[in-house]
Motif scaffolding. Structure first.
Motif, PDB file in Angstrom:
ATOM      1  N   PRO A   6       0.830  -1.253   0.134  1.00 47.86           N
ATOM      2  CA  PRO A   6       0.060   0.021  -0.061  1.00 47.86           C
ATOM      3  C   PRO A   6       0.975   1.071   0.074  1.00 47.86           C
ATOM      4  CG  PRO A   6      -0.916  -1.399   1.667  1.00 47.86           C
ATOM      5  CD  PRO A   6       0.488  -2.045   1.153  1.00 47.86           C
ATOM      6  N   CYS A   7       2.174   1.383   0.536  1.00 45.91           N
ATOM      7  CA  CYS A   7       2.821   2.378   0.697  1.00 45.91           C
ATOM      8  C   CYS A   7       3.537   2.693  -0.783  1.00 45.91           C
ATOM      9  CB  CYS A   7       4.055   2.222   1.563  1.00 45.91           C
ATOM     10  SG  CYS A   7       3.358   1.996   3.544  1.00 45.91           S
ATOM     11  N   SER A   8       3.341   1.768  -1.567  1.00 43.94           N
ATOM     12  CA  SER A   8       3.843   2.182  -2.861  1.00 43.94           C
ATOM     13  C   SER A   8       3.009   2.830  -3.744  1.00 43.94           C
ATOM     14  CB  SER A   8       4.479   0.795  -3.753  1.00 43.94           C
ATOM     15  OG  SER A   8       3.408   0.026  -3.888  1.00 43.94           O
ATOM     16  N   ARG A   9       1.674   2.938  -3.436  1.00 46.04           N
ATOM     17  CA  ARG A   9       0.439   3.431  -4.296  1.00 46.04           C
ATOM     18  C   ARG A   9       0.923   4.874  -4.470  1.00 46.04           C
ATOM     19  NH1 ARG A   9      -3.975  -0.328  -1.095  1.00 46.04           N
ATOM     20  NH2 ARG A   9      -3.541  -2.082  -2.173  1.00 46.04           N
ATOM     21  N   PRO A  10       0.633   5.500  -5.669  1.00 46.52           N
ATOM     22  CA  PRO A  10       0.878   6.810  -5.922  1.00 46.52           C
ATOM     23  C   PRO A  10      -0.198   7.783  -5.594  1.00 46.52           C
ATOM     24  CG  PRO A  10      -0.024   5.682  -7.865  1.00 46.52           C
ATOM     25  CD  PRO A  10       0.206   4.611  -6.879  1.00 46.52           C
ATOM     26  N   VAL A  11      -1.330   7.150  -5.100  1.00 43.90           N
ATOM     27  CA  VAL A  11      -2.567   8.116  -4.454  1.00 43.90           C
ATOM     28  C   VAL A  11      -3.115   7.102  -3.243  1.00 43.90           C
ATOM     29  CG1 VAL A  11      -4.724   9.428  -4.865  1.00 43.90           C
ATOM     30  CG2 VAL A  11      -2.922   9.030  -6.806  1.00 43.90           C
ATOM     31  N   ARG A  12      -3.445   8.014  -2.205  1.00 41.26           N
ATOM     32  CA  ARG A  12      -4.201   7.181  -1.066  1.00 41.26           C
ATOM     33  C   ARG A  12      -5.473   7.836  -1.122  1.00 41.26           C
ATOM     34  NH1 ARG A  12       0.862   6.275   1.920  1.00 41.26           N
ATOM     35  NH2 ARG A  12       2.215   6.073   0.401  1.00 41.26           N
ATOM     36  N   LYS A  13      -6.477   6.691  -0.820  1.00 41.74           N
ATOM     37  CA  LYS A  13      -7.830   7.026  -0.737  1.00 41.74           C
ATOM     38  C   LYS A  13      -8.454   6.301   0.403  1.00 41.74           C
ATOM     39  CE  LYS A  13      -9.045   8.072  -5.622  1.00 41.74           C
ATOM     40  NZ  LYS A  13      -7.953   7.626  -6.469  1.00 41.74           N
ATOM     41  N   VAL A  14      -9.134   7.032   1.465  1.00 39.30           N
ATOM     42  CA  VAL A  14      -9.768   6.568   2.654  1.00 39.30           C
ATOM     43  C   VAL A  14     -11.115   6.825   3.019  1.00 39.30           C
ATOM     44  CG1 VAL A  14      -9.289   6.225   5.112  1.00 39.30           C
ATOM     45  CG2 VAL A  14      -7.212   6.198   3.359  1.00 39.30           C
ATOM     46  N   PHE A  15     -11.852   6.016   3.545  1.00 44.21           N
ATOM     47  CA  PHE A  15     -13.089   6.367   4.148  1.00 44.21           C
ATOM     48  C   PHE A  15     -13.096   5.797   5.488  1.00 44.21           C
ATOM     49  CE2 PHE A  15     -14.606   8.048   0.236  1.00 44.21           C
ATOM     50  CZ  PHE A  15     -14.915   7.080  -0.732  1.00 44.21           C
ATOM     51  N   THR A  16     -13.732   6.737   6.345  1.00 46.94           N
ATOM     52  CA  THR A  16     -13.901   6.570   8.054  1.00 46.94           C
ATOM     53  C   THR A  16     -15.277   5.943   8.036  1.00 46.94           C
ATOM     54  OG1 THR A  16     -14.567   8.581   8.708  1.00 46.94           O
ATOM     55  CG2 THR A  16     -12.191   8.283   8.398  1.00 46.94           C
ATOM     56  N   HIS A  17     -15.415   5.382   9.097  1.00 45.44           N
ATOM     57  CA  HIS A  17     -16.748   4.994   9.822  1.00 45.44           C
ATOM     58  C   HIS A  17     -16.741   5.884  11.088  1.00 45.44           C
ATOM     59  CE1 HIS A  17     -14.847   2.001  11.771  1.00 45.44           C
ATOM     60  NE2 HIS A  17     -14.586   1.082  10.730  1.00 45.44           N
ATOM     61  N   ARG A  18     -17.886   5.311  11.927  1.00 49.58           N
ATOM     62  CA  ARG A  18     -18.130   6.010  13.283  1.00 49.58           C
ATOM     63  C   ARG A  18     -17.469   5.765  14.528  1.00 49.58           C
ATOM     64  NH1 ARG A  18     -24.142   6.441  14.179  1.00 49.58           N
ATOM     65  NH2 ARG A  18     -23.506   7.594  16.337  1.00 49.58           N
ATOM     66  N   ALA A  19     -16.919   4.202  14.331  1.00 45.52           N
ATOM     67  CA  ALA A  19     -16.123   3.970  15.532  1.00 45.52           C
ATOM     68  C   ALA A  19     -14.583   4.323  15.394  1.00 45.52           C
ATOM     69  CB  ALA A  19     -16.076   2.186  15.287  1.00 45.52           C
ATOM     70  N   GLY A  20     -14.008   4.290  16.882  1.00 46.79           N
ATOM     71  CA  GLY A  20     -12.707   4.600  17.176  1.00 46.79           C
ATOM     72  C   GLY A  20     -12.428   5.769  17.560  1.00 46.79           C
ATOM     73  N   GLY A  21     -13.227   6.587  17.884  1.00 47.57           N
ATOM     74  CA  GLY A  21     -13.160   7.902  18.550  1.00 47.57           C
ATOM     75  C   GLY A  21     -13.521   8.167  19.723  1.00 47.57           C
ATOM     76  N   VAL A  22     -13.561   9.598  20.293  1.00 45.61           N
ATOM     77  CA  VAL A  22     -13.813   9.949  21.705  1.00 45.61           C
ATOM     78  C   VAL A  22     -14.887  10.871  22.050  1.00 45.61           C
ATOM     79  CG1 VAL A  22     -11.193   9.838  21.968  1.00 45.61           C
ATOM     80  CG2 VAL A  22     -12.526  12.201  21.443  1.00 45.61           C
ATOM     81  N   SER A  23     -15.845  11.103  20.694  1.00 46.23           N
ATOM     82  CA  SER A  23     -17.046  11.751  21.067  1.00 46.23           C
ATOM     83  C   SER A  23     -18.159  10.863  21.713  1.00 46.23           C
ATOM     84  CB  SER A  23     -17.688  12.280  19.694  1.00 46.23           C
ATOM     85  OG  SER A  23     -16.775  13.332  19.058  1.00 46.23           O
ATOM     86  N   ALA A  24     -19.059  11.586  22.514  1.00 48.34           N
ATOM     87  CA  ALA A  24     -19.940  11.190  23.467  1.00 48.34           C
ATOM     88  C   ALA A  24     -21.262  11.021  22.417  1.00 48.34           C
ATOM     89  CB  ALA A  24     -20.324  11.888  24.511  1.00 48.34           C
ATOM     90  N   ALA A  25     -22.195  10.259  22.743  1.00 50.25           N
ATOM     91  CA  ALA A  25     -23.547  10.411  22.110  1.00 50.25           C
ATOM     92  C   ALA A  25     -24.150  11.548  21.937  1.00 50.25           C
ATOM     93  CB  ALA A  25     -24.361   9.134  22.572  1.00 50.25           C
ATOM     94  N   PRO A  26     -24.874  11.850  20.742  1.00 47.38           N
ATOM     95  CA  PRO A  26     -25.251  11.172  19.725  1.00 47.38           C
ATOM     96  C   PRO A  26     -24.095  11.152  18.566  1.00 47.38           C
ATOM     97  CG  PRO A  26     -26.306  13.171  19.459  1.00 47.38           C
ATOM     98  CD  PRO A  26     -25.554  13.410  20.899  1.00 47.38           C
ATOM     99  N   TYR A  27     -22.868  11.826  18.876  1.00 44.31           N
ATOM    100  CA  TYR A  27     -21.592  11.738  17.999  1.00 44.31           C
ATOM    101  C   TYR A  27     -20.873  10.613  18.134  1.00 44.31           C
ATOM    102  CZ  TYR A  27     -23.930  16.285  18.395  1.00 44.31           C
ATOM    103  OH  TYR A  27     -24.751  17.496  18.403  1.00 44.31           O
ATOM    104  N   ASP A  28     -21.026   9.753  18.833  1.00 48.24           N
ATOM    105  CA  ASP A  28     -20.250   8.675  19.327  1.00 48.24           C
ATOM    106  C   ASP A  28     -19.873   7.672  17.902  1.00 48.24           C
ATOM    107  OD1 ASP A  28     -23.107   7.947  19.420  1.00 48.24           O
ATOM    108  OD2 ASP A  28     -22.610   5.909  20.108  1.00 48.24           O
ATOM    109  N   SER A  29     -18.563   7.364  17.737  1.00 49.34           N
ATOM    110  CA  SER A  29     -17.501   8.209  18.549  1.00 49.34           C
ATOM    111  C   SER A  29     -16.436   8.702  17.740  1.00 49.34           C
ATOM    112  CB  SER A  29     -16.926   7.017  19.211  1.00 49.34           C
ATOM    113  OG  SER A  29     -16.201   5.880  18.560  1.00 49.34           O
ATOM    114  N   PHE A  30     -16.338   8.478  16.389  1.00 49.38           N
ATOM    115  CA  PHE A  30     -15.206   8.983  15.630  1.00 49.38           C
ATOM    116  C   PHE A  30     -15.871  10.257  14.671  1.00 49.38           C
ATOM    117  CE2 PHE A  30     -11.678   8.197  12.560  1.00 49.38           C
ATOM    118  CZ  PHE A  30     -10.676   9.077  13.081  1.00 49.38           C
ATOM    119  N   ASN A  31     -16.501  11.020  15.206  1.00 51.35           N
ATOM    120  CA  ASN A  31     -17.052  12.255  14.641  1.00 51.35           C
ATOM    121  C   ASN A  31     -16.124  13.038  14.182  1.00 51.35           C
ATOM    122  OD1 ASN A  31     -18.729  14.441  13.599  1.00 51.35           O
ATOM    123  ND2 ASN A  31     -18.481  15.351  15.597  1.00 51.35           N
ATOM    124  N   LEU A  32     -15.841  13.556  12.898  1.00 52.77           N
ATOM    125  CA  LEU A  32     -14.950  14.535  12.281  1.00 52.77           C
ATOM    126  C   LEU A  32     -15.547  15.723  12.030  1.00 52.77           C
ATOM    127  CD1 LEU A  32     -13.259  11.555  10.674  1.00 52.77           C
ATOM    128  CD2 LEU A  32     -12.161  12.856  12.394  1.00 52.77           C
TER     129      LEU A  32
END
Length: 242
Positions: A6-32
């Motif tokens: 993956p590190c050799s790829r010329p472009v990086r594209k990523v999508f996140t989801h809602r898990a893995g962050g610190v926000s409390a409900a109703p923004y739980d948890s990986f609100n950006l």
């Protein structure tokens, strides 16, 4: 498993989801999203975590003041504040990570790695109807990209099965973005914005199009405005490694 590093790829594209962050409900948890009522400190912590996971510095992330317009802005350097009143950002600068926030709208990540041009687009219903993705491709071409060399990645969004709208609205969007009108699982008029965008991109000569089929309304691992109203935002990120 792919043998491609993956590190050799010329472009990086990523999508996140809602898990893995610190926000409390109703923004739980990986609100950006910093505009939805969440604790600003939690959002800053989540954005710092995003940058760290991607191997970037927070200052490399470029955000937009998304207003459902069809305006595209070219970014040439890091920004301390979101790019004002725009729903698509384009750059040729390596190391700038372009971010698009969504919670049912279509996040569109575009790249022509041969020309060194990338874009992140917020394709909600109004912007998609009014040509935001078409405008992004045209802007990229002004910077040296060619449609036949562009790769388009459309992320998780509201699916046609669950995106119910009045008949008049479905007909209006279909007139401007052919291929979007559909019928929901309930047999009512609906919109599949991703399908309309795929049709539009192909018509413009883009041949490499990938679509993440997951539905943000049905899949609770994503934030969904239509499902929850008060909720967070996930993001799509695209960048050219330095």
């Amino acid at each position: 498993m792919s043998s491609v590093d993956p590190c050799s790829r010329p472009v990086r594209k990523v999508f996140t989801h809602r898990a893995g962050g610190v926000s409390a409900a109703p923004y739980d948890s990986f609100n950006l999203g910093d505009h939805v009522g969440d604790d600003p400190e939690a959002v800053r912590a989540n954005r710092a975590r995003l940058a760290a996971v991607l191997g970037l510095e927070p200052g490399q992330l470029v955000w937009m003041e998304q207003l459902h317009t069809n305006r595209i802005s070219v970014v040439e350097e890091a920004q301390e504040t979101p790019v004002a009143a725009t729903d698509g950002i384009v750059t040729t600068q390596r190391g700038l990570a372009l971010c698009v926030m969504v919670a049912d709208c279509v996040p569109v990540l575009l790249s022509d790695h041969e020309a060194g041009v990338i874009a992140a687009v917020h394709a909600g219903r109004p912007g998609a109807r009014n040509g935001i993705v078409k405008n992004a491709i045209e802007c990229m071409c002004q910077l040296g990209a060619r449609p036949e060399d562009v790769h388009a990645l459309l992320g998780p969004a509201a699916s046609g099965e669950n995106y119910e709208v009045p008949e008049a609205l479905a007909a209006d969007v279909e007139q401007h973005l052919p291929g979007s009108r559909c019928t929901t699982r309930r047999g009512t008029p609906g919109l599949d914005i991703r399908a309309g965008l795929v049709h539009q991109l192909a018509h413009m000569g883009v041949r490499a199009i990938d679509v993440d089929p997951r539905c943000t309304i049905a899949d609770h691992q994503f934030f969904s405005y239509r499902r929850e109203k008060t909720t967070g935002r996930q993001v799509g990120v695209v960048w050219l490694p330095e």
